[in-house]
Design a protein around this motif. Structure first.
Motif, mmCIF file in Angstrom:
data_model
loop_
_atom_site.group_PDB
_atom_site.id
_atom_site.type_symbol
_atom_site.label_atom_id
_atom_site.label_comp_id
_atom_site.label_asym_id
_atom_site.label_seq_id
_atom_site.Cartn_x
_atom_site.Cartn_y
_atom_site.Cartn_z
ATOM 1 N N PHE A 45 0.823 -1.216 0.000
ATOM 2 C CA PHE A 45 0.000 0.000 0.000
ATOM 3 C C PHE A 45 0.860 1.272 0.000
ATOM 4 O O PHE A 45 0.448 2.289 -0.561
ATOM 5 N N VAL A 46 2.024 1.215 0.625
ATOM 6 C CA VAL A 46 2.896 2.405 0.610
ATOM 7 C C VAL A 46 3.376 2.659 -0.824
ATOM 8 O O VAL A 46 3.318 3.793 -1.325
ATOM 9 N N THR A 47 3.821 1.600 -1.507
ATOM 10 C CA THR A 47 4.235 1.780 -2.902
ATOM 11 C C THR A 47 3.049 2.225 -3.749
ATOM 12 O O THR A 47 3.192 3.096 -4.628
ATOM 13 N N TYR A 48 1.883 1.631 -3.488
ATOM 14 C CA TYR A 48 0.667 2.039 -4.215
ATOM 15 C C TYR A 48 0.426 3.540 -4.051
ATOM 16 O O TYR A 48 0.125 4.241 -5.017
ATOM 17 N N THR A 49 0.585 4.022 -2.814
ATOM 18 C CA THR A 49 0.309 5.440 -2.554
ATOM 19 C C THR A 49 1.319 6.340 -3.264
ATOM 20 O O THR A 49 0.938 7.298 -3.950
ATOM 21 N N PHE A 50 2.593 6.013 -3.122
ATOM 22 C CA PHE A 50 3.615 6.912 -3.675
ATOM 23 C C PHE A 50 3.731 6.775 -5.198
ATOM 24 O O PHE A 50 3.845 7.778 -5.902
ATOM 25 N N TYR A 51 3.698 5.544 -5.688
ATOM 26 C CA TYR A 51 3.863 5.337 -7.128
ATOM 27 C C TYR A 51 2.521 5.456 -7.863
ATOM 28 O O TYR A 51 2.406 6.182 -8.852
ATOM 29 N N GLY A 52 1.512 4.783 -7.340
ATOM 30 C CA GLY A 52 0.231 4.738 -8.045
ATOM 31 C C GLY A 52 -0.615 5.994 -7.884
ATOM 32 O O GLY A 52 -1.297 6.411 -8.813
ATOM 33 N N GLN A 53 -0.565 6.590 -6.681
ATOM 34 C CA GLN A 53 -1.448 7.723 -6.418
ATOM 35 C C GLN A 53 -0.754 9.075 -6.535
ATOM 36 O O GLN A 53 -1.299 10.013 -7.083
ATOM 37 N N LEU A 54 0.446 9.178 -5.976
ATOM 38 C CA LEU A 54 1.117 10.484 -5.945
ATOM 39 C C LEU A 54 2.041 10.705 -7.142
ATOM 40 O O LEU A 54 2.581 11.809 -7.315
ATOM 41 N N GLY A 55 2.265 9.671 -7.929
ATOM 42 C CA GLY A 55 3.021 9.839 -9.165
ATOM 43 C C GLY A 55 4.534 9.860 -9.010
ATOM 44 O O GLY A 55 5.248 10.238 -9.935
ATOM 45 N N PHE A 56 5.044 9.430 -7.855
ATOM 46 C CA PHE A 56 6.499 9.328 -7.700
ATOM 47 C C PHE A 56 7.011 8.162 -8.559
ATOM 48 O O PHE A 56 6.248 7.266 -8.914
ATOM 49 N N PRO A 57 8.308 8.156 -8.877
ATOM 50 C CA PRO A 57 8.849 7.001 -9.606
ATOM 51 C C PRO A 57 8.685 5.718 -8.791
ATOM 52 O O PRO A 57 8.659 5.776 -7.547
ATOM 53 N N PHE A 58 8.635 4.592 -9.490
ATOM 54 C CA PHE A 58 8.431 3.312 -8.814
ATOM 55 C C PHE A 58 9.510 3.064 -7.766
ATOM 56 O O PHE A 58 9.222 2.595 -6.655
ATOM 57 N N VAL A 59 10.756 3.394 -8.117
ATOM 58 C CA VAL A 59 11.861 3.144 -7.182
ATOM 59 C C VAL A 59 11.639 3.953 -5.888
ATOM 60 O O VAL A 59 11.898 3.452 -4.785
ATOM 61 N N ALA A 60 11.136 5.173 -6.037
ATOM 62 C CA ALA A 60 10.874 5.993 -4.840
ATOM 63 C C ALA A 60 9.803 5.333 -3.979
ATOM 64 O O ALA A 60 9.902 5.325 -2.738
ATOM 65 N N GLY A 61 8.794 4.774 -4.629
ATOM 66 C CA GLY A 61 7.751 4.054 -3.897
ATOM 67 C C GLY A 61 8.334 2.877 -3.132
ATOM 68 O O GLY A 61 8.001 2.646 -1.957
ATOM 69 N N LEU A 62 9.231 2.136 -3.802
ATOM 70 C CA LEU A 62 9.871 0.984 -3.152
ATOM 71 C C LEU A 62 10.683 1.426 -1.945
ATOM 72 O O LEU A 62 10.618 0.810 -0.871
#
Lengths: 289, 395
Positions: A45-62
């Motif tokens: 869910f954290v990766t979902y929020t940062f990558y999927g919702q807030l538009g950060f790069p996938f690596v940033a979500g990870l």
């Protein structure tokens, strides 16, 4: 056959990563972390929020998944497990605490992220297709490679870093480690945090493939426990072996037994019972604990 | 002395707070309506959309002064119980409802739970509105269950027939989770497909409900190259993954299901790969929705952050209960009176435009009126939203 092997490698890599964190925590603290699956879900869910919702790069979500779960793990160890272990010598105290944590996380996840299945945009488009003998989407290949790299990095970290050596010493003999100058409290916290971080990392990786939902935690924990039982509780190499074995058993079973209905996991459970009756400590565990 | 003062203060505080609380509720008597269903685990979305629909509607009613039945205006209170999709828990939930004196319950969400609570409901005078399809729940001598949606054996044949006539579908494959609901829906679908003259090329592949990677599961099914792949009883959590895996494996045929889905979940989980996916929609479309329906959606979204498309159907059960009680106030604690009212009951449908009616149906499928009449809306997913493929009626 090529497809079965590829599915086995892919499933095995992700399962091994899930089991690693669980077995690390068990090795260091003798804690059966029933909330491991929920930590995996939180990472997703954290990766979902940062990558999927807030538009950060996938690596940033990870990275955010790893950082969040590391901090969460550290706090849980320091303020929940450590006091309980200090005050109670009964194993079931920590088991009950872990089970309570699992329910708590389920409730928090429902409040924060809702009941729906969530997914994120694909990180790589396209499908590798070798004459219909082997079909594998590129994102699965990438995630598989990342999972294998993460496992290798973890092994190297445990083998060669000062923290890794301290954690291994702690896992082998807590009292001896303490006598040799290892700060047991500090490294217990770091170890638990690392275990939680691994759960978060694999959750973040797999959200790109499987998505994530509130209900994934329990079944994930069960699979992780199966892998640990196969490989041997508290043994890092055992968790990896258990994950790969379960991945291949699942891939082979689904391909070969599908015509007989959904009996793959029935067969896996029967095999596991027979195996544990013969070798209760698992493949690489020690019978004396 | 000091201790006595403290005690007196405590008693006074308790009395005051009880008085205050009583005062807050004393405006209207409370009518409790129960919900027993799954609000945790992989199928949580089904029950939570039920519970939240009921809570949204109850809050709306209470905010606007309550609901008048006979000479009394009630505030509506929803009493919820998570059965965790476990029949034993469902029984415990229904027993709890009986202990609280509740006579009208929405749920359970699945077949085995709905079957398990039947003796408790019938023994304790409880009418319940399951989202489960076994016909024996609604066929005499069963009396207290009312199907809250359109069953797969009602929607499936309509979808297959439409696809045969409009898309030239000749072969079909079924895949289902290894659980009672999906398996029974698969069997019903297979029978309906065969009756329509479709060739069933695969119907024995199943998957664990907690499966997260469907590529290995789908590989043998797609080798049969069906024109139509039916995801029997698929949960909203699994549907996007199945669609995505099927498309990534090169499958280009049609994919459908007879369960309700959520457009946002499909978009996030499968993206454009979900385009063309056919499902039974909630009982509302932009063309069908009335102002009341739009108001409901807005209130639901305000309360819970986001709407769930499944609630297009699930808004109805509470409305049916309340409207039937309004039609016969004696039924408020007498389910026999409720059942007697059902046969001739008719009331305006607030959630649809035009002169649509709330009424009980099911005579064709069950031999008695034990189903709520909601429109059978068949949707096709396209670019993040559902488009209406066709609308039909049950009975």
């Amino acid at each position: 056959m090529e497809q079965i092997l590829a599915n086995g490698v892919y499933l095995g890599a992700q399962y091994a990563m899930i089991a690693l964190g669980l077995t690390l925590i068990f090795a260091l603290m003798n804690v059966l972390n029933f909330a491991h699956g929920q930590m995996y879900v939180l990472g997703g869910f954290v990766t979902y929020t940062f990558y999927g919702q807030l538009g950060f790069p996938f690596v940033a979500g990870l990275v955010m998944s790893c950082v969040t779960l590391f901090i969460l793990g550290a706090l849980i160890e320091r303020f929940l497990f450590a006091p309980v272990i200090r005050r109670s010598s009964r194993d079931e105290s920590t088991m009950l605490l872990a089970a309570g944590l699992a329910f708590f996380f389920d409730a928090v996840i429902l409040l924060l992220f809702g009941e729906k299945q969530r997914g994120v945009p694909k990180i790589v488009n396209g499908v590798f297709n070798w004459d219909f003998r082997l079909i594998m989407p590129y994102d699965r290949i990438l995630i598989c490679v990342l999972a294998i790299l993460s496992i290798v990095s973890f092994i190297l970290f445990m083998q060669y870093s000062k923290t890794g050596r301290a954690l291994r010493a702690l896992a082998q003999d807590r009292t001896a480690a303490q006598l040799m100058g290892v700060n047991v409290d500090r490294y217990s916290m770091i170890g638990f945090a690392l275990g939680a971080m691994l759960a978060g990392l694999v959750g973040g990786l797999l959200v790109t493939i499987t998505g994530v939902n509130l209900g994934m935690g329990g079944p994930t924990s069960i699979k992780a426990f199966m892998m640990v039982m196969i490989g041997g509780a508290g043994v890092i190499s055992g968790a990896i072996a258990g994950g790969i074995i379960l991945g291949f058993l699942e891939a082979i079973g689904l391909a070969v037994l599908s015509q007989y209905g959904d009996i793959t996991y029935l067969m896996i459970f029967v095999s596991l019972m027979i195996f544990l009756a013969i070798r209760p400590q698992g493949l690489m565990g020690k019978p004396w604990g | 002395m000091k201790r006595r003062v403290v005690l007196k203060s405590a008693v006074a505080a308790v009395a005051l707070s009880a008085f205050a609380a009583g005062g807050a509720w004393a405006e209207n008597p409370v009518l409790k309506i129960g919900f027993v269903g799954v609000t945790s685990g992989p199928a949580a979305a089904w029950g939570i959309s039920n519970q939240r629909s009921m809570e949204t509607r109850a809050a709306w009613i209470n905010e606007t002064g309550g609901y008048t039945i006979g000479d009394t205006t009630y505030d509506i209170e929803i009493v919820s119980f998570d059965d965790q999709k476990d029949p034993k828990r469902a029984i415990a939930g229904m027993e709890k409802m009986a202990q609280e004196g509740i006579h009208y319950v929405v749920g359970p969400n699945v077949d085995d739970g709905a079957a398990a609570v039947r003796p408790v409901a019938e023994a304790n005078g409880i009418m319940y509105f399951p989202y489960a399809f076994p016909k024996e729940l609604y066929t005499a001598p069963a009396s207290n269950a009312v199907l809250g949606m359109v069953a797969n054996y009602q929607s499936g044949p309509a979808i297959y027939k439409y696809l045969m006539e409009n898309k030239g579908v000749k072969t079909v494959a079924f895949i289902a989770a290894n659980e009672s609901d999906p398996l029974s829906q698969r069997d019903g679908g297979v029978a309906a497909a065969k009756e329509l003259g479709l060739e069933v090329v695969s119907d024995n592949v199943t998957y664990q409900v907690d499966t997260t990677d469907f590529t290995p599961v789908l590989t043998p099914v797609l080798r049969t190259r069906p024109d139509l792949l039916v995801l029997s009883g698929v949960s909203p959590a699994n549907a996007p993954q199945l669609i995505r895996s099927a498309r990534e494996l090169g499958y280009q045929g049609l994919i459908s299901t007879e369960t309700a889905q959520d457009a946002q979940v499909l978009q996030e989980g499968a993206g454009d790969l979900a385009n063309g996916f056919i499902s039974v929609g909630g009982a509302s479309t932009p063309e069908l929705a009335s102002d009341a329906m739009r108001e409901f959606v807005k209130r639901y979204t305000d309360m819970f952050g986001e709407y769930n498309d499944e609630s297009n159907t699930k808004v109805y059960a509470l409305e049916y209960i309340l409207e039937t009680l309004k039609a016969n106030p004696a039924a408020i604690d007498d389910v026999n009176a409720f059942q007697a009212t059902m046969d001739g009951f008719e009331a305006p449908n607030p959630y649809m435009v035009g002169d649509a009616k709330l009424r009980y149906v099911g005579s064709t499928s069950f031999g008695q009126k034990r189903q709520v009449a909601v429109p059978l809306v068949v949707n096709v997913y396209q670019d993040g939203a559902f488009e209406t493929l066709f609308v039909a009626e049950v009975d």
